[in-house]
Write a protein that holds these residues in place. Structure first.
Motif, short mmCIF file in Angstrom:
data_model
loop_
_atom_site.label_atom_id
_atom_site.label_comp_id
_atom_site.label_asym_id
_atom_site.label_seq_id
_atom_site.Cartn_x
_atom_site.Cartn_y
_atom_site.Cartn_z
N ASP A 391 -15.07 10.54 0.31
CA ASP A 391 -13.80 10.81 1.01
C ASP A 391 -12.83 11.62 0.17
O ASP A 391 -11.72 11.93 0.62
N SER A 396 -11.59 18.46 0.97
CA SER A 396 -10.48 17.62 1.41
C SER A 396 -9.31 17.64 0.43
O SER A 396 -8.27 17.01 0.70
N GLU A 449 -4.44 11.28 5.52
CA GLU A 449 -5.41 12.26 5.05
C GLU A 449 -6.84 11.92 5.45
O GLU A 449 -7.78 12.64 5.12
N ARG A 451 -8.85 9.30 4.61
CA ARG A 451 -9.73 8.90 3.52
C ARG A 451 -10.18 7.46 3.71
O ARG A 451 -9.51 6.67 4.35
#
Length: 463
Positions: A391, A396, A449, A451
């Motif tokens: 993640d 990202s 975000e 995650r």
């Protein structure tokens, strides 16, 4: 001594020196003598430089000037010295004292002049009631577990595998590089060589992460784990996962492994070579950019024994009640220290320079010289096996205004119980871009975000 990295302290001292610059080892020795006080170290080095270059004539001038200034500050009468035809010392004459009126001057004709030393001197510091504990050497696994969030495991690999891996990494280290980055308008260089490896079966997107892994410096694509490193990693993964099952997990730790999979597996490794007693690395915590919050890092030591130093960063709300303590852990050949979750959030670590070093004497000959006796070595090889979280994959990671990946840092001085801890993304391009970065700064939001999953997510789902 504060929590500033040794590399940063050295750079700060060098940036304040205007004469010829000493070697980093000399600066480090000065910092040690001054307990990490940058200004005191600068004064010490400048004093040494002046002492080496001084002459009797210049010393006389400085002594005379000092005497005159001292006399003026204390309100005394400067002593007269016979003048010389070769050199005359011009004495500074302070302005006459201005009185409020003629009457007041007549009323106190015998009033002594003020002693400016007493006026200008800083008030004495109040002694802290909080005791400072001396450094403590943690010489066995039970002491390491008692005082730190780490575990120590001696003799982790079969002896022959450990020896062969040492030989292999020393040979490879000849092509490794010393990292360079900008600090205080100067380019500084790490006092050890380093390299990076990725596991061959993992997603190639991690190659980008490896290219920015250290101080924002973009490097060549990394090599895959050598065969001997892959063999060692199998033993290390087993020990790490056994230890993790014994420990309480933090809310933001990774919890996305599939059923039957191990919770931790190494997909990258950073390797360092410390040659001799003076090569070192200053106090730091590892960047969390791809590791994510509360990572577990397994650090394998091969070769000569070096001291692994840990020092806690005391939270701001506890500074008035306790001081940070330094822990020294001797890491011998074939030992593994696991920095468990919360180590990077609460401690900084270093490999300090040493005055003496015990040579490592390999019990097996070099594979390329099987008939020759092994030679003693002054090298320490360190391999830190890491799990880069899915993640926190490279695509990202936010990019700053400079166009390069940001880095993730923990708010170490305002940490709590693992539930309310904060992290932020910040620009780090200035480390390489001629010291020029941008003002990008953003608090990390795990949910926003996208995650995870984390142990906190699992807990919310079960409620």
């Amino acid at each position: 001594m504060d929590n500033t990295d040794t590399d940063t302290l050295v750079a700060m001292v060098l940036s304040m020196l205007t004469a010829s610059l000493p070697e980093p080892a000399v600066v480090i020795d000065a910092l040690i003598q001054c307990d990490g006080d940058v200004q005191a170290a600068v004064n010490l080095l400048v004093g040494r430089s002046r002492k080496d270059s001084s002459t009797p004539g210049s010393a006389t001038k400085r002594k005379a000037c000092t005497s005159d200034i001292t006399s003026w500050l204390t309100g005394g009468t400067p002593s007269k010295k016979p003048s010389s035809d070769k050199s005359k010392i011009e004495r500074f004459t302070p302005p006459k004292k201005i009185t409020a009126s003629a009457n007041s001057a007549r009323e106190s004709p015998s009033k002594q002049p003020a002693n400016l030393f007493k006026i200008l001197r800083q008030p004495p510091r109040e002694k802290s009631s909080v005791p400072r504990l001396p450094p403590l050497t943690l010489s066995n696994p039970s002491m390491v577990a008692q005082y730190t969030p780490c575990t120590l495991h001696p003799s982790i690999l079969p002896p022959e595998l450990a020896c062969k891996l040492f030989y292999s990494m020393v040979d490879l280290s000849q092509s490794w590089k010393r990292n360079r980055w900008w600090l205080f308008e100067r380019v500084v260089q790490s006092p050890h060589r380093t390299s990076f490896f990725v596991r061959k079966y993992d997603d190639e997107s991690w190659h980008e992460a490896a290219q920015y892994w250290y101080n924002g410096r973009q490097t060549d694509p990394p090599d895959v784990f050598p065969e001997l490193m892959e063999a060692a990693c199998t033993y290390i993964e087993k020990i790490v996962n056994e230890e993790m099952l014994k420990r309480e997990r933090f809310p933001l730790e990774w919890a996305g492994q599939k059923a039957g999979d191990q919770p931790w597996h190494a997909n990258v490794a950073a390797s360092n070579c410390y040659e001799g007693a003076k090569e070192s690395v200053g106090f730091h915590s590892d960047q969390l950019t791809y590791l994510g919050p509360y990572p577990t890092i397994a650090s394998l030591s091969l070769g000569t024994t070096r001291t692994f130093r840990l020092r806690e960063v005391v939270p701001s709300d506890e500074i008035s009640t306790r001081h940070a303590r330094t822990f020294n852990i001797p890491l011998s050949h074939n030992s593994l220290i696991i920095m468990h979750a919360a180590t990077q959030e609460s401690f900084k670590h270093s490999i300090p320079p040493q005055s003496v070093l015990d040579l490592y004497r390999p019990p097996y000959p070099h594979p390329s010289k099987p008939t020759l006796a092994s030679e003693p070595s002054n090298c320490r090889i360190n391999i830190t096996f890491r799990f880069y979280r899915p993640d926190f994959s490279p695509n990202s990671i936010p990019r700053c205004k400079c166009g390069v990946p940001t880095i993730l840092r923990a708010d170490m001085k305002n940490r709590h119980d693992g539930k309310a801890d904060r992290y932020w993304w910040t620009c780090y391009a200035g480390a390489q871009n001629d010291g020029k970065g941008c003002d990008y700064w953003k608090v990390m939001d795990m949910q926003e975000e996208g995650r995870g999953p984390t142990f906190a997510d699992q807990l919310r789902e079960s409620e």
